[in-house]
Design an enzyme around this catalytic site. Sequence first.
Site, PDB file in Angstrom:
ATOM      1  N   GLY A   1       0.852  -1.371   0.084  1.00  0.00           N
ATOM      2  CA  GLY A   1       0.096  -0.012   0.512  1.00  0.00           C
ATOM      3  C   GLY A   1       0.821   1.496   0.024  1.00  0.00           C
ATOM      4  O   GLY A   1       1.139   1.764   0.782  1.00  0.00           O
ATOM      5  N   TYR A   2       1.267   1.745  -1.215  1.00  0.00           N
ATOM      6  CA  TYR A   2       2.101   2.537  -1.503  1.00  0.00           C
ATOM      7  C   TYR A   2       1.574   4.118  -1.994  1.00  0.00           C
ATOM      8  O   TYR A   2       0.953   4.985  -1.346  1.00  0.00           O
ATOM      9  CB  TYR A   2       3.097   2.610  -2.390  1.00  0.00           C
ATOM     10  N   SER A   3       1.167   3.961  -3.237  1.00  0.00           N
ATOM     11  CA  SER A   3       0.186   5.577  -3.981  1.00  0.00           C
ATOM     12  C   SER A   3      -0.905   5.229  -3.245  1.00  0.00           C
ATOM     13  O   SER A   3      -1.426   3.941  -2.809  1.00  0.00           O
ATOM     14  CB  SER A   3       0.076   5.006  -5.245  1.00  0.00           C
TER      15      SER A   3
ATOM     16  N   GLU B   1      15.777  -2.137  -4.028  1.00  0.00           N
ATOM     17  CA  GLU B   1      15.083  -3.517  -5.252  1.00  0.00           C
ATOM     18  C   GLU B   1      16.256  -2.468  -6.158  1.00  0.00           C
ATOM     19  O   GLU B   1      16.834  -2.881  -7.353  1.00  0.00           O
ATOM     20  CB  GLU B   1      14.000  -1.950  -5.656  1.00  0.00           C
TER      21      GLU B   1
END
Lengths: 343, 343, 406, 406
Positions: free
Chosen positions: C129-131, C246
């Site tokens: 849940g980022y954007s 990443e």
Amino acid sequence: MNFDLDENQELFKAAVERFCSGQDMAARRAARALPGGIDRARWQELAELGLIGLAAGEDDGGMGGSHGDLAVVAQALGHAQAVEPWLECGFLPARLLAGSAHLESVIAGEKLAAFAFAEPGRRFAVEAQGVKVRGGKLSGTKQFVLGGGAADVFVVTAEDGGKTALYVVDAKAAEVEVRPYPVADGGVAAIVTFHDAAAQGPLSADLGAVIEEARLLAAAEMVGIAQRLFADTLEYLKTREQFGQPLGRFQVLQHRMVDVYARVESIQSAVLRALLQPEAPMAAIKAHVAENAIWVGHQAVQLHGGMGMSDELGVGHGLKRIVLLSKLFGDPASDILDYARAA
Amino acid sequence: MNFDLDENQELFKAAVERFCSGQDMAARRAARALPGGIDRARWQELAELGLIGLAAGEDDGGMGGSHGDLAVVAQALGHAQAVEPWLECGFLPARLLAGSAHLESVIAGEKLAAFAFAEPGRRFAVEAQGVKVRGGKLSGTKQFVLGGGAADVFVVTAEDGGKTALYVVDAKAAEVEVRPYPVADGGVAAIVTFHDAAAQGPLSADLGAVIEEARLLAAAEMVGIAQRLFADTLEYLKTREQFGQPLGRFQVLQHRMVDVYARVESIQSAVLRALLQPEAPMAAIKAHVAENAIWVGHQAVQLHGGMGMSDELGVGHGLKRIVLLSKLFGDPASDILDYARAA
Amino acid sequence: MDMDFAPEDLAFQKEVRAFLDDKLNARLREGAAGTPSVFTEPDITREWQAILAEKGWLATSWPVEDGGPGWTPTQKYIFEKECAIAGAPSLPILGLRLVGPVICHFGTPEQKARFLPRIISGEDYWCQGYSEPGAGSDLAAVKTRAERVGDKYVVNGSKIWTTHAHHANWIFALVRTDPSVQKQRGISFLLIPMEQPGVSVSPIVTMANDHEVNATFFDNAETPADNLIGEEGQGWTIAKFLLENERGGSCAAPALLAKLDRIERWAREEASGSGSGSGGTMIHDPNISQRLARLRLEAQAFEVTELRILAELAKGRPAGPQTSLVKLTSSNLRQQIDELAVDLFGYEGLQLPVTRPLYGNEAPEYVGSRAAQLSMPAYLNGRAYTIFGGSDEVQKTIIAKQVLGL
Amino acid sequence: MDMDFAPEDLAFQKEVRAFLDDKLNARLREGAAGTPSVFTEPDITREWQAILAEKGWLATSWPVEDGGPGWTPTQKYIFEKECAIAGAPSLPILGLRLVGPVICHFGTPEQKARFLPRIISGEDYWCQGYSEPGAGSDLAAVKTRAERVGDKYVVNGSKIWTTHAHHANWIFALVRTDPSVQKQRGISFLLIPMEQPGVSVSPIVTMANDHEVNATFFDNAETPADNLIGEEGQGWTIAKFLLENERGGSCAAPALLAKLDRIERWAREEASGSGSGSGGTMIHDPNISQRLARLRLEAQAFEVTELRILAELAKGRPAGPQTSLVKLTSSNLRQQIDELAVDLFGYEGLQLPVTRPLYGNEAPEYVGSRAAQLSMPAYLNGRAYTIFGGSDEVQKTIIAKQVLGL
């Protein structure tokens, strides 16, 4: 010299706009979900506006619309993101069925006709080979028959004594096997196999000339879509805020939009040229329009961000219709190469 | 796996940088203005650094440099925007003259050799056709003989019994007619016509292999130039102010520079691959490098604005050398097409 | 200079190949190839995950003590490359590559014990849940509020582009715990169970007809306070760690090259009946074959770029600035490759199936070939490569500032 | 809708063609074709200018009362198109198209009487002093100072990119007359004689070896005060008028199409001996022929864009927003066309003569053909099309703001 629409053309354009107003994504999806992907009631409405008859000659009970009239309709349908396959099941049959007994009901929107021209493994070849007519019976397989899942009759290209001729086949005949499948623009195409099906014909239409016209109209529709995508994206950039300011304040997006604008203007001009200069090379112009329209579609998706990817917005639908049209009767790369080789 | 330069390569690179330091545009112009476009004293200096001998085998009195060694030199010369035609008049003769009596003086920088391979009206064809050798005498015309206005000897491709062979001809012989003309990178090429000129040979070098190596080195030199153009442009954008702020604060220029940076890294990688994978397709890799380097050159000129257009700055010189190298032994479009067809 | 692997790495490569030959069955390969969206469906990944977990080759980016295999950067690269070439399914990276390393690095011993084994076993399936709606790539604009109430957090707000949220039982989210401080500083990194009344998931179907992403809504959703990772307000730091983690070594080129090889094979089989007059098969079409050639040259150069980064990492040196280009380069290449595939197939490339999956018995009939059927959805979904995870435009601004100093 | 000229316009076209057939001699054509820079050299233009002046077809954008022919926009277009197709030399537009209309519009009767006839006769040759060193496209950053001293102005400063300043006897310049007010407001439009000790001209040679532009220095240069156009401080308004006057109807496409026709002709003659295996002539090379095809399609579309603008003007309506795209489109097309020509000629395209002119008896020997010899300098000089007169980047920002409202 005059690039203004004439009075009739303004009327056709307005008719299309009225016809499409209120057709939101939900309505679009509902129509596509119907068997065969076409809302027949809406189709009849379209016919009643005279927009199918526009493509047929006056001798045939049509309105004998000019290329300009037809292109105005195609462009307006593109701009309105209409879900109805006017080009495929309206224009093409109305032209191909010239002189045929089927024409009247096709123009009236009562009968739906689809054009079966593509054959498996033969890419964009227009000459029929796999589908043959022998002693009035048709056999072989066509694919990519747009609207084929909903059609009442098929107009079919068939090899007839070494030449390609046009025949009409009843879609509901026992000897006709129809396997619908979904295609990129949300419509339904079909693989149609004829097992010695009774064929009426040959028709008298000039196949090559009709395909040239279809290319012109495909280009006009792409221009309409591209203009719509440009306008929607511009609006989005003006309203959508990110990093504390409207997206449209970012210089890279400003310049990108200028590029989009330039290409949209260029393809509008290209279609005008195709319309007004009868000797213009249609396939090549369509290729030029398509390459630019695809780029515009990509930019519209990109600039809308994640929302551009979703099925909810018209952006993706616009791109998908452009991609389909770009390959109808030949894709840009093949058409440019042919044009270059013919030089 | 190791992409670091080895100790010798660091030395070669430093030697090139020292050799070129202080060679400003005025020095460059002065050298080019000399008859034949080559400063022979500087050439000898280059030779004394071992940079020509590097290309010759140890048996031939050279240093037997590896592809990596040679590419480091080519790239460093490109980065330093050296005016000396090391690839054309250094590397190529040193390789082609393997086993020849001329090699020693060529390596020493005393004798200047030029390679005559291109023929009028035959584009990039490598096989000789217009220049023939019969009974030890050479006849016919070559063009685009780089360094040909200054050369003491020519290494010439000639049709010999249906095959292409290499011969040496004294440039000062009465039967040799040399018409120098200026080329894009500021150097001087020549049209050379042989009127039954005495020819020594055939030489034993493997022409095809040497051309492959030359393509690799041309690619390496283009990478060096592109890196230099990138660095100079970046510096310019950081310092040059317009509309009240450094150019580099404008977002479109920032993104453009990221694209330049990405392409420069990509072609550096392409050359490394060509170096380290002997089976890599050299002509195609050179084509890939060239297309990107030309684009980088165009951007460097554009972002420097008017000054980028002038002969005063190195920017234009970089672009021009890239353009010349891009077409040496085949241009990008032909080479990509050949590579695609061979697939 | 050389581009060769060391003998011990070559031996490892052999081991990986043998393992893949043995364990990567036809169903898994078909499932991987038959997914036109970014992430393979859980029915496929779960099976593959179990096989890798058994071998100890699953959590490749975790420390040995937390269950990682202790591979060198080169070994990681080789493993990924061989998987890509063999056509292995993608793994649920949201657990394995994103939240996993975060828990390894910032988690308490209790958090590690509780979450890590269940990531490996596949018992927990994670989403991210980022954007948030209306904020796109602007992560610092987090509005989702998590309020400490006793020993738990009460969460309200919404997240968008939550990949596979409809499959997940956990979400890791950036939430605002302190609305009084400046943008980045009030953000925390919170783990929230999905299976509760306060969490609802609403599908976002792509224009390719794939359901992969969602909008996820929190309406007084609850999570125990010890599901906070790190401290309150540390969320931005953790998000950055995750991003940089990443951005270490990458291995994107081999998959691109493998796809180009497949396209070339198809082009040799695909009949040319076009007006272009080339006849024979599409490999003889000068436009198709030149596009293939250019893309291959680009992808091969890109492979060397990734190897240059790997060589630095393998020497224990920090990766060079080229790392910043990897996402940009690979996503653009991928889009061009996917477009080429569509163009290769002519009319057959225009089919766009509306049901999923496109592998196994449930797959709809194709027209022409399965590859043709997959080409359009792959192309359409692939337009997202330059949008998600920081759009091209955002990436370029970051590179311009951080790498070029503009 | 139609794209045809009206009968009276077709008659005019016939008249223009007959005139060009009659008057445009081989020397003029060769001189025009043999100029690889933007402006034809004065020895050629003077001759052509005299012919046009005699016919009354020279100052086409001037009001009739000042000596213009009173043409409609369509007639202007037809004249320019026919000139382009016939290969007529360019004219000294700095006088005829830039300062001329300014004097017509803003000049006093005395200024008109003094300057206009000498522009037509060619007695005065004008150059333009706009850009300054270090300011590029930022015209408002004018630093050159003009101080009123008695009945004259004393000018100090420098201008750059002054095209043909080395041929000119007059310069029109933006100068700062009032340094105390805000940027644009202190600027005036001043005419300054070049033949005086206070003015010096320093050549800037292009990378193509052409001397077309210069730096021009003012060191206490003087000009009578009645050489001020308009009022003090009105310079910016006049500069804008000039720009917009330039942006009316345009006729760039016909020249581009004519060049493409020439390239096609050359491609039919140019032997293909490349490794590309196409054999025959270069027109059969699929890359050359497809580039030609794409550029022609673009240029033909662009021709219609220009006709759409013309149709509006012809109806007395303001030109549409497409006008803003003309410079952008034509300069980019031109660059691609020039690059194609270079690529067509293989090694012959790499010759780059160092002396000028490239026409007449003084021209250096060519390799292959004159067209090949001209291709490289045209390509190199042409890189400036996207820089001068407002770079592409500046243009796009203006269009984004003024046309798109961003």
